[in-house]
Design a protein around this motif. Structure first.
Motif, PDB file in Angstrom:
ATOM      1  N   LEU A  13      -3.255  14.288   7.966  1.00 17.33           N
ATOM      2  CA  LEU A  13      -3.462  12.774   8.215  1.00 17.33           C
ATOM      3  C   LEU A  13      -4.542  12.163   7.065  1.00 17.33           C
ATOM      4  CD1 LEU A  13      -2.365   9.990   9.460  1.00 17.33           C
ATOM      5  CD2 LEU A  13      -4.174  10.314  10.987  1.00 17.33           C
ATOM      6  N   ASN A  14      -5.452  12.910   7.079  1.00 14.60           N
ATOM      7  CA  ASN A  14      -6.469  12.655   6.038  1.00 14.60           C
ATOM      8  C   ASN A  14      -5.971  12.927   4.661  1.00 14.60           C
ATOM      9  OD1 ASN A  14      -8.124  12.162   8.031  1.00 14.60           O
ATOM     10  ND2 ASN A  14      -9.321  14.256   7.806  1.00 14.60           N
ATOM     11  N   GLU A  17      -3.370  10.014   3.703  1.00 18.74           N
ATOM     12  CA  GLU A  17      -4.064   8.905   3.739  1.00 18.74           C
ATOM     13  C   GLU A  17      -4.544   8.728   2.440  1.00 18.74           C
ATOM     14  OE1 GLU A  17      -6.244   7.873   7.268  1.00 18.74           O
ATOM     15  OE2 GLU A  17      -4.249   7.320   8.223  1.00 18.74           O
ATOM     16  N   TRP A  20      -2.546   7.803  -0.664  1.00 21.27           N
ATOM     17  CA  TRP A  20      -1.660   6.471  -0.770  1.00 21.27           C
ATOM     18  C   TRP A  20      -1.777   5.661  -1.983  1.00 21.27           C
ATOM     19  CZ3 TRP A  20      -3.898   4.515   4.571  1.00 21.27           C
ATOM     20  CH2 TRP A  20      -2.998   4.864   5.498  1.00 21.27           C
ATOM     21  N   ASP A  45       3.154   1.913  12.031  1.00 15.82           N
ATOM     22  CA  ASP A  45       2.209   1.670  12.907  1.00 15.82           C
ATOM     23  C   ASP A  45       1.444   0.448  12.134  1.00 15.82           C
ATOM     24  OD1 ASP A  45       0.203   2.362  15.116  1.00 15.82           O
ATOM     25  OD2 ASP A  45      -0.958   2.415  13.142  1.00 15.82           O
ATOM     26  N   THR A  47      -1.813  -0.703  12.714  1.00 16.89           N
ATOM     27  CA  THR A  47      -3.346  -0.349  12.037  1.00 16.89           C
ATOM     28  C   THR A  47      -2.898   0.563  10.940  1.00 16.89           C
ATOM     29  OG1 THR A  47      -4.054  -0.217  14.455  1.00 16.89           O
ATOM     30  CG2 THR A  47      -5.273   0.799  12.662  1.00 16.89           C
ATOM     31  N   GLN A  48      -2.177   1.528  10.871  1.00 13.02           N
ATOM     32  CA  GLN A  48      -1.953   2.264   9.711  1.00 13.02           C
ATOM     33  C   GLN A  48      -1.492   1.468   8.510  1.00 13.02           C
ATOM     34  OE1 GLN A  48       0.750   5.515   9.425  1.00 13.02           O
ATOM     35  NE2 GLN A  48      -0.845   6.922   9.043  1.00 13.02           N
ATOM     36  N   GLN A  49      -0.567   0.633   8.818  1.00  9.28           N
ATOM     37  CA  GLN A  49       0.169  -0.072   7.715  1.00  9.28           C
ATOM     38  C   GLN A  49      -1.038  -1.045   6.890  1.00  9.28           C
ATOM     39  OE1 GLN A  49       3.070   0.358   6.129  1.00  9.28           O
ATOM     40  NE2 GLN A  49       3.148   1.995   7.760  1.00  9.28           N
ATOM     41  N   GLN A  51      -4.094  -0.655   7.011  1.00  8.47           N
ATOM     42  CA  GLN A  51      -5.247   0.146   6.426  1.00  8.47           C
ATOM     43  C   GLN A  51      -4.580   0.625   5.211  1.00  8.47           C
ATOM     44  OE1 GLN A  51      -6.018   3.907   8.700  1.00  8.47           O
ATOM     45  NE2 GLN A  51      -7.117   4.608   7.019  1.00  8.47           N
ATOM     46  N   LYS A  52      -3.306   0.822   5.030  1.00 10.88           N
ATOM     47  CA  LYS A  52      -2.531   1.315   3.609  1.00 10.88           C
ATOM     48  C   LYS A  52      -2.717   0.301   2.696  1.00 10.88           C
ATOM     49  CE  LYS A  52       1.206   3.386   4.116  1.00 10.88           C
ATOM     50  NZ  LYS A  52       2.897   3.481   4.132  1.00 10.88           N
TER      51      LYS A  52
END
Length: 147
Positions: A13-14, A17, A20, A45, A47-49, A51-52
């Motif tokens: 995951l790290n 991310e 990106w 998701d 939160t992830q979107q 964050q991206k």
């Protein structure tokens, strides 16, 4: 998930991310169209979107970000498109939706009279001659002037 699997998932995951990055045409396109009200509809998701979008430096271009998880409906369900229009207080026929997937983006948005534009970066051939199509966002102005 056991501790070891969780550890390896976190490493994956790290790395995911950290890598990106927007396509080279994204920021110039957003800059060229920043006078418009822009929004995003995503099945990702929430939160992830968000964050991206922040990490790649484009979050502030968007007035509305609708994630499927926030409302319990995902693309291709037309209700997510209706919801986005409702949030923007706009009629679907007055909106343009740019998406990279015919089945989950373009066909459903057009079912509610939004104007769909297929961002076909992979140059797929699907026999959809009636669909407005661009291969890169730099081609967007040509399509928009004919709408």
């Amino acid at each position: 998930m056991d501790g070891k699997a969780q550890h390896y998932f976190q490493i994956h995951l790290n790395l995911f991310e950290e890598n990106w990055k927007p396509f080279e045409d994204v920021i110039p396109c957003l800059e060229a169209h920043k006078e418009y009200r822009l929004g995003i509809i995503t099945n990702g998701d929430s939160t992830q979107q968000r964050q991206k979008l922040k990490k790649i430096g484009i979050f502030d271009y968007f007035e509305i970000v609708i994630a499927a998880g926030d409302i319990g409906v995902s693309k291709p369900n037309t209700e997510i498109f209706r919801y986005a229009c409702s949030m923007a207080q706009e009629h679907p026929a007055d909106r343009i939706y740019i998406g990279d997937n015919l089945e989950t983006d373009i066909f459903p948005c057009e079912k509610i009279d939004m104007k769909g534009i297929w961002l076909n970066r992979k140059n797929e051939i699907k026999g959809q001659e009636h669909i407005r199509t661009i291969k890169i966002l730099f081609d967007l102005p040509k399509i928009l002037e004919n709408m």
